[in-house]
Motif scaffolding. Structure first.
Motif, short mmCIF file in Angstrom:
data_model
loop_
_atom_site.label_atom_id
_atom_site.label_comp_id
_atom_site.label_asym_id
_atom_site.label_seq_id
_atom_site.Cartn_x
_atom_site.Cartn_y
_atom_site.Cartn_z
N LEU A 1 0.84 -1.19 0.00
CA LEU A 1 0.00 0.00 0.00
C LEU A 1 0.88 1.25 0.00
O LEU A 1 1.88 1.28 0.70
CB LEU A 1 -0.86 -0.04 1.26
N GLU A 2 0.48 2.23 -0.78
CA GLU A 2 1.12 3.55 -0.76
C GLU A 2 0.06 4.58 -0.40
O GLU A 2 -1.03 4.56 -0.97
CB GLU A 2 1.69 3.89 -2.14
N TYR A 3 0.40 5.46 0.53
CA TYR A 3 -0.52 6.51 0.96
C TYR A 3 0.06 7.87 0.60
O TYR A 3 1.22 8.15 0.89
CB TYR A 3 -0.77 6.42 2.46
N VAL B 1 -5.28 -1.00 -7.24
CA VAL B 1 -6.51 -0.25 -7.01
C VAL B 1 -6.14 1.10 -6.38
O VAL B 1 -5.39 1.15 -5.40
CB VAL B 1 -7.48 -0.99 -6.07
N GLU B 2 -6.65 2.18 -6.98
CA GLU B 2 -6.45 3.52 -6.44
C GLU B 2 -7.74 3.97 -5.77
O GLU B 2 -8.82 3.86 -6.36
CB GLU B 2 -6.09 4.48 -7.56
N PHE B 3 -7.61 4.45 -4.55
CA PHE B 3 -8.74 5.00 -3.80
C PHE B 3 -8.47 6.49 -3.59
O PHE B 3 -7.42 6.86 -3.06
CB PHE B 3 -8.87 4.32 -2.44
N LEU B 4 -9.39 7.33 -3.99
CA LEU B 4 -9.26 8.78 -3.82
C LEU B 4 -10.21 9.26 -2.73
O LEU B 4 -11.17 8.59 -2.39
CB LEU B 4 -9.60 9.48 -5.14
N GLY C 1 -13.60 8.08 3.78
CA GLY C 1 -13.88 6.66 3.90
C GLY C 1 -13.51 5.93 2.62
O GLY C 1 -13.27 6.56 1.59
N ILE C 2 -13.45 4.61 2.71
CA ILE C 2 -13.07 3.78 1.57
C ILE C 2 -14.16 2.76 1.31
O ILE C 2 -14.51 1.98 2.19
CB ILE C 2 -11.73 3.07 1.84
N ASN C 3 -14.69 2.77 0.11
CA ASN C 3 -15.71 1.81 -0.31
C ASN C 3 -15.01 0.63 -0.99
O ASN C 3 -14.43 0.80 -2.07
CB ASN C 3 -16.69 2.48 -1.26
N LEU C 4 -15.07 -0.54 -0.38
CA LEU C 4 -14.43 -1.72 -0.95
C LEU C 4 -15.39 -2.55 -1.81
O LEU C 4 -14.98 -3.54 -2.41
CB LEU C 4 -13.86 -2.60 0.16
N GLY C 5 -16.64 -2.17 -1.89
CA GLY C 5 -17.61 -2.93 -2.66
C GLY C 5 -17.22 -3.04 -4.13
O GLY C 5 -16.94 -2.04 -4.77
N GLY C 6 -17.17 -4.26 -4.63
CA GLY C 6 -16.86 -4.50 -6.03
C GLY C 6 -15.40 -4.39 -6.40
O GLY C 6 -15.04 -4.47 -7.56
N VAL C 7 -14.53 -4.20 -5.41
CA VAL C 7 -13.10 -4.07 -5.65
C VAL C 7 -12.46 -5.45 -5.71
O VAL C 7 -12.78 -6.31 -4.89
CB VAL C 7 -12.45 -3.22 -4.52
N PRO C 8 -11.55 -5.70 -6.66
CA PRO C 8 -10.86 -6.99 -6.70
C PRO C 8 -10.04 -7.20 -5.42
O PRO C 8 -9.52 -6.23 -4.86
CB PRO C 8 -9.96 -6.90 -7.92
N GLU C 9 -9.96 -8.44 -4.98
CA GLU C 9 -9.20 -8.78 -3.77
C GLU C 9 -9.71 -8.01 -2.55
O GLU C 9 -8.94 -7.62 -1.67
CB GLU C 9 -7.71 -8.53 -3.97
N MET C 10 -11.03 -7.82 -2.49
CA MET C 10 -11.65 -7.00 -1.44
C MET C 10 -11.24 -7.43 -0.03
O MET C 10 -10.87 -6.59 0.79
CB MET C 10 -13.16 -7.04 -1.58
N LYS C 11 -11.30 -8.71 0.26
CA LYS C 11 -11.00 -9.18 1.62
C LYS C 11 -9.53 -8.96 1.96
O LYS C 11 -9.21 -8.54 3.07
CB LYS C 11 -11.37 -10.65 1.77
N ALA C 12 -8.64 -9.22 1.02
CA ALA C 12 -7.21 -9.03 1.26
C ALA C 12 -6.89 -7.55 1.46
O ALA C 12 -6.09 -7.18 2.32
CB ALA C 12 -6.39 -9.61 0.12
N ILE C 13 -7.52 -6.68 0.67
CA ILE C 13 -7.31 -5.24 0.82
C ILE C 13 -7.85 -4.77 2.16
O ILE C 13 -7.23 -3.96 2.84
CB ILE C 13 -7.94 -4.47 -0.36
N ALA C 14 -8.99 -5.28 2.58
CA ALA C 14 -9.56 -4.91 3.88
C ALA C 14 -8.60 -5.29 5.00
O ALA C 14 -8.38 -4.49 5.93
CB ALA C 14 -10.91 -5.59 4.08
N LEU D 1 -5.34 -5.65 4.77
CA LEU D 1 -4.18 -4.77 4.65
C LEU D 1 -4.48 -3.39 5.25
O LEU D 1 -3.69 -2.86 6.03
CB LEU D 1 -3.76 -4.63 3.19
N LEU D 2 -5.62 -2.82 4.91
CA LEU D 2 -6.00 -1.52 5.46
C LEU D 2 -6.14 -1.58 6.97
O LEU D 2 -5.73 -0.66 7.68
CB LEU D 2 -7.30 -1.04 4.82
N GLU D 3 -6.72 -2.65 7.48
CA GLU D 3 -6.86 -2.80 8.93
C GLU D 3 -5.51 -2.91 9.61
O GLU D 3 -5.29 -2.33 10.68
CB GLU D 3 -7.74 -4.01 9.25
N SER D 4 -4.58 -3.65 9.02
CA SER D 4 -3.25 -3.79 9.63
C SER D 4 -2.51 -2.47 9.62
O SER D 4 -1.82 -2.15 10.59
CB SER D 4 -2.45 -4.88 8.91
N VAL D 5 -2.66 -1.67 8.59
CA VAL D 5 -2.02 -0.37 8.54
C VAL D 5 -2.62 0.54 9.60
O VAL D 5 -1.91 1.25 10.31
CB VAL D 5 -2.18 0.27 7.13
#
Length: 77
Positions: free
Chosen positions: A3-5, A44-47, A52-65, A67-71
Motif C-alpha cells: 500500500l502507498e498513501y 486499485v487507487e482510492f481517492l 472513507g473507503i468503499n471496498l464494494g466491487g473491488v478486486p481482492e476485497m478481503k485481502a485489501i480490507a 491490509l488496510l486494517e493492519s495499517v
C-alpha cells in the motif's frame, strides 16, 4: 501486495501484482482499477480516503480490507 498513501492527494494505492498496467477501469470517481494485458487486476487507487473507503466491487476485497486494517493498527499503536 503493498500500500502507498499520499496525504497531499488524499489517496491510497494498493498494488496487487508486479505486472505492467495495460489499462485502467473506473468503478466510480473515487475508485480506479489498473489492469494488466491479460485482464488481471494489478492495483486499485482510492481517492478522497479521508471520507472513507468503499471496498464494494473491488478486486481482492478481503485481502485489501485486511491490509488496510493492519495499517490502521500500526498507525494507532
Amino acid at each position: 501486495m503493498f500500500l502507498e498513501y499520499d496525504a497531499d492527494a488524499d489517496a491510497i494505492y494498493v498494488r496487487l501484482s508486479d505486472k505492467e498496467r495495460a489499462s485502467t477501469t473506473s468503478l466510480d470517481d473515487d475508485r480506479h482499477v489498473d489492469v494488466a494485458g491479460d485482464g488481471t487486476s494489478i492495483g486499485v487507487e482510492f481517492l478522497n480516503v479521508s471520507r472513507g473507503i468503499n471496498l464494494g466491487g473491488v478486486p481482492e476485497m478481503k485481502a485489501i480490507a485486511r491490509l488496510l486494517e493492519s495499517v490502521r493498527a500500526v498507525r494507532v499503536a
